[in-house]
Motif scaffolding. Structure first.
Motif, PDB file in Angstrom:
ATOM      1  N   ASP A  18       0.845  -1.195   0.000  1.00  0.00           N
ATOM      2  CA  ASP A  18       0.000   0.000   0.000  1.00  0.00           C
ATOM      3  C   ASP A  18       0.879   1.243   0.000  1.00  0.00           C
ATOM      4  O   ASP A  18       1.883   1.302   0.702  1.00  0.00           O
ATOM      5  CB  ASP A  18      -0.926  -0.033   1.229  1.00  0.00           C
ATOM      6  N   ARG A  48     -14.206  -2.239  -6.797  1.00  0.00           N
ATOM      7  CA  ARG A  48     -15.185  -1.966  -5.739  1.00  0.00           C
ATOM      8  C   ARG A  48     -16.566  -1.623  -6.275  1.00  0.00           C
ATOM      9  O   ARG A  48     -17.472  -1.338  -5.502  1.00  0.00           O
ATOM     10  CB  ARG A  48     -14.656  -0.847  -4.829  1.00  0.00           C
ATOM     11  N   PHE A  75     -12.140 -11.762  -2.639  1.00  0.00           N
ATOM     12  CA  PHE A  75     -11.157 -11.084  -3.505  1.00  0.00           C
ATOM     13  C   PHE A  75     -10.963 -11.891  -4.790  1.00  0.00           C
ATOM     14  O   PHE A  75     -10.892 -11.326  -5.889  1.00  0.00           O
ATOM     15  CB  PHE A  75      -9.807 -10.950  -2.786  1.00  0.00           C
ATOM     16  N   ARG A  79     -12.096 -11.209  -9.004  1.00  0.00           N
ATOM     17  CA  ARG A  79     -11.343 -11.361 -10.257  1.00  0.00           C
ATOM     18  C   ARG A  79     -12.096 -12.289 -11.204  1.00  0.00           C
ATOM     19  O   ARG A  79     -12.186 -12.034 -12.403  1.00  0.00           O
ATOM     20  CB  ARG A  79      -9.935 -11.911  -9.965  1.00  0.00           C
ATOM     21  N   ARG A 100      -2.992  -4.130  -9.135  1.00  0.00           N
ATOM     22  CA  ARG A 100      -3.171  -5.320  -8.286  1.00  0.00           C
ATOM     23  C   ARG A 100      -3.944  -6.424  -9.001  1.00  0.00           C
ATOM     24  O   ARG A 100      -4.896  -6.174  -9.731  1.00  0.00           O
ATOM     25  CB  ARG A 100      -3.939  -5.015  -6.993  1.00  0.00           C
ATOM     26  N   GLY A 105      -3.684 -10.955  -3.992  1.00  0.00           N
ATOM     27  CA  GLY A 105      -4.605 -11.876  -3.344  1.00  0.00           C
ATOM     28  C   GLY A 105      -3.870 -12.875  -2.472  1.00  0.00           C
ATOM     29  O   GLY A 105      -4.239 -13.114  -1.317  1.00  0.00           O
ATOM     30  N   PHE A 108      -1.323 -10.944   0.515  1.00  0.00           N
ATOM     31  CA  PHE A 108      -2.003 -10.345   1.680  1.00  0.00           C
ATOM     32  C   PHE A 108      -2.663 -11.413   2.560  1.00  0.00           C
ATOM     33  O   PHE A 108      -2.599 -11.329   3.786  1.00  0.00           O
ATOM     34  CB  PHE A 108      -3.026  -9.275   1.255  1.00  0.00           C
ATOM     35  N   TYR A 153      -5.023  -3.480   7.012  1.00  0.00           N
ATOM     36  CA  TYR A 153      -3.755  -3.960   6.416  1.00  0.00           C
ATOM     37  C   TYR A 153      -2.681  -2.873   6.351  1.00  0.00           C
ATOM     38  O   TYR A 153      -1.514  -3.190   6.109  1.00  0.00           O
ATOM     39  CB  TYR A 153      -3.898  -4.519   4.990  1.00  0.00           C
TER      40      TYR A 153
HETATM   41  N1  NYM Z   1      -5.948  -6.838  -1.371  1.00  0.00           N
HETATM   42  C1  NYM Z   1      -6.112  -6.586  -2.696  1.00  0.00           C
HETATM   43  C2  NYM Z   1      -6.083  -8.136  -0.874  1.00  0.00           C
HETATM   44  O1  NYM Z   1      -5.937  -8.361   0.323  1.00  0.00           O
HETATM   45  N2  NYM Z   1      -6.375  -9.140  -1.744  1.00  0.00           N
HETATM   46  C3  NYM Z   1      -6.543  -8.938  -3.080  1.00  0.00           C
HETATM   47  O2  NYM Z   1      -6.815  -9.884  -3.823  1.00  0.00           O
HETATM   48  C4  NYM Z   1      -6.407  -7.591  -3.579  1.00  0.00           C
HETATM   49  C5  NYM Z   1      -6.613  -7.328  -5.025  1.00  0.00           C
HETATM   50  O3  NYM Z   1      -6.793  -4.850  -0.570  1.00  0.00           O
HETATM   51  N3  NYM Z   1      -4.370  -3.321   1.100  1.00  0.00           N
HETATM   52  C6  NYM Z   1      -5.708  -5.731  -0.456  1.00  0.00           C
HETATM   53  C7  NYM Z   1      -4.506  -4.908  -0.739  1.00  0.00           C
HETATM   54  C8  NYM Z   1      -4.870  -3.525  -0.247  1.00  0.00           C
HETATM   55  C9  NYM Z   1      -6.383  -3.529  -0.250  1.00  0.00           C
HETATM   56  O4  NYM Z   1      -6.343  -2.392  -2.358  1.00  0.00           O
HETATM   57  C10 NYM Z   1      -7.037  -2.543  -1.178  1.00  0.00           C
HETATM   58  P1  NYM Z   1      -6.152  -0.900  -2.987  1.00  0.00           P
HETATM   59  O5  NYM Z   1      -5.226  -1.115  -4.160  1.00  0.00           O
HETATM   60  O6  NYM Z   1      -5.515  -0.079  -1.891  1.00  0.00           O
HETATM   61  O7  NYM Z   1      -7.512  -0.431  -3.363  1.00  0.00           O
END
Ligand code: NYM
Ligand code: MG
Length: 211
Positions: A18, A48, A75, A79, A100, A105, A108, A153
């Protein structure tokens, strides 16, 4: 770079912690491509805008609680619900610059302590990226950037674990760019990586992720 020549588009993914600069660099790369007359679109995950994406967004904003495995599958489902459109865009010659994808996926969720192989399984069969660019920024440095800490996170200790998992997921499509360099330098390197990728993936059929 996709379009009038009749070849397929490329699937290019930007990954990173992030506040590593992915979103800004995706926008810059996209406008560079459009400026060259390329047929290109910018995508992001989580998306989103869908109903699955709204559940994810509420979870990230700490407005809802979800079981770790459940949110992992959401998540992934986010996709999967875009896979059909992604495939038809790529086949019709549109290059996709994606902020991303599957590496996020897995990295994290694994950093939360979920089994790595379990995390990879639902990604299998999604379209494989032609190029994954990892913007490498130290978690401490990222945390100094604006807006940090707003979402779940976004904590330094957790992001360090995510970074370790990202590195363990490197494959042949993976390129690392030092995201702490000036924005213009990063941009220049992305353009070069993109240009090389386009030359190499022309003529290659689309493949599926097989982790
Ligand atoms: N993230 C993003 C996941 O945990 N799993 C996933 O599959 C994806 C695509 O979501 N902290 C997490 C990473 C980021 C959060 O993403 C939101 P963003 O790019 O900040 O909107
Ligand atoms: Mg974020």
């Amino acid at each position: 770079c996709g379009g009038k020549g009749g070849g397929r588009g490329a699937l290019v993914v930007l990954e990173g912690l992030d506040r590593s600069g992915k979103s800004s660099q995706c926008a810059r790369l996209l406008s560079f491509l459009k400026g060259k007359g390329c047929n290109a679109e910018g995508w992001r995950f989580p998306d989103r805008t869908t109903s699955v994406g709204q559940m994810i967004s509420a979870y990230l904003a700490n407005q809802s609680q979800l079981d770790d495995r459940t949110v992992h599958l959401l998540f992934s489902a986010n996709r999967w619900e875009k896979r059909g459109l992604m495939e038809s865009k790529l086949l019709s010659g549109t290059t996709l610059i994606v902020d991303r994808y599957s590496h996020s996926g897995v990295a994290f969720s694994a950093a939360k302590g979920l089994d790595l192989e379990w995390c990879k399984a639902p990604e299998n069969g999604l379209i494989a990226p032609d190029l994954v660019i990892y913007l490498d920024v130290q978690p401490e440095k990222a945390s100094e950037r604006g807006g940090y800490g707003d979402e779940r996170y976004e904590k330094i200790e957790f992001q360090k674990k995510v970074a370790d998992y990202y590195l363990s997921l490197r494959d042949s499509t993976w390129k690392v760019v030092d995201g702490s360099l000036p924005m213009e330098t990063v941009e220049e390197q992305l353009r070069e990586l993109f240009t090389n990728c386009i030359q190499q993936c022309q003529g290659k059929p689309l493949a599926n992720l097989a982790w």
